[in-house]
Design a protein around this motif. Structure first.
Motif, PDB file in Angstrom:
ATOM      1  N   VAL A  72      33.998  45.864 -18.400  1.00  0.00           N
ATOM      2  CA  VAL A  72      33.142  47.050 -18.264  1.00  0.00           C
ATOM      3  C   VAL A  72      31.700  46.662 -17.914  1.00  0.00           C
ATOM      4  N   THR A  73      31.204  45.595 -18.508  1.00  0.00           N
ATOM      5  CA  THR A  73      29.777  45.295 -18.389  1.00  0.00           C
ATOM      6  C   THR A  73      29.384  44.425 -17.198  1.00  0.00           C
ATOM      7  N   ALA A  74      30.343  43.770 -16.564  1.00  0.00           N
ATOM      8  CA  ALA A  74      30.014  42.893 -15.429  1.00  0.00           C
ATOM      9  C   ALA A  74      31.113  42.978 -14.377  1.00  0.00           C
ATOM     10  N   PRO A  75      30.751  42.863 -13.113  1.00  0.00           N
ATOM     11  CA  PRO A  75      31.774  42.889 -12.062  1.00  0.00           C
ATOM     12  C   PRO A  75      32.746  41.720 -12.235  1.00  0.00           C
ATOM     13  N   PRO A  76      34.036  41.989 -12.258  1.00  0.00           N
ATOM     14  CA  PRO A  76      34.991  40.894 -12.410  1.00  0.00           C
ATOM     15  C   PRO A  76      35.071  40.053 -11.135  1.00  0.00           C
ATOM     16  N   GLN A  77      35.229  38.750 -11.302  1.00  0.00           N
ATOM     17  CA  GLN A  77      35.411  37.871 -10.144  1.00  0.00           C
ATOM     18  C   GLN A  77      36.830  37.993  -9.614  1.00  0.00           C
ATOM     19  N   ARG A  78      37.775  38.203 -10.514  1.00  0.00           N
ATOM     20  CA  ARG A  78      39.182  38.425 -10.148  1.00  0.00           C
ATOM     21  C   ARG A  78      39.666  39.625 -10.936  1.00  0.00           C
TER      22      ARG A  78
END
Length: 107
Positions: free
Chosen positions: A46-52
């Motif tokens: 939720v808090t950070a864009p996922p890399q994958r």
């Protein structure tokens, strides 16, 4: 010139539109759809864009929030233009600058 691309991750915004303000609200909803993530994993999601991001998680989020992947992910230009590396354009390489090492006089 090369464009540098990035993504804006809109999960928190989509959750707020549905009055979901706690990241732990997602844990049981994801589990109902067969996605088992810890509270910590959901918090990071939720808090950070996922890399994958697995397709199962993306599909579950879209189902929970009644949205499409385009509602969660916005592709954007981070820097309008980024210069290519030196010599990458096929031109001559930059000149080599030689250095001289001098030792101090012996005492």
């Amino acid at each position: 010139m090369i464009k540098k691309m990035g993504v804006a991750w809109q999960l928190r915004l989509r959750m707020a539109e549905r009055d979901m303000y706690s990241t732990t609200d997602l844990v049981p909803l994801l589990a109902e759809r067969g996605v088992r993530l810890s509270r910590e994993q959901v918090y990071r999601l939720v808090t950070a864009p996922p890399q994958r991001l697995s397709m199962d998680v993306l599909a579950a989020l879209c189902d929970i929030l009644t949205c499409t992947p385009n509602d969660l992910i916005t592709v954007e230009v981070v820097n309008a233009q980024v210069a290519k590396e030196a010599g990458a354009a096929g031109g001559p390489p930059p000149p080599v600058q030689r250095s001289t090492i001098r030792r101090p006089p012996a005492s």
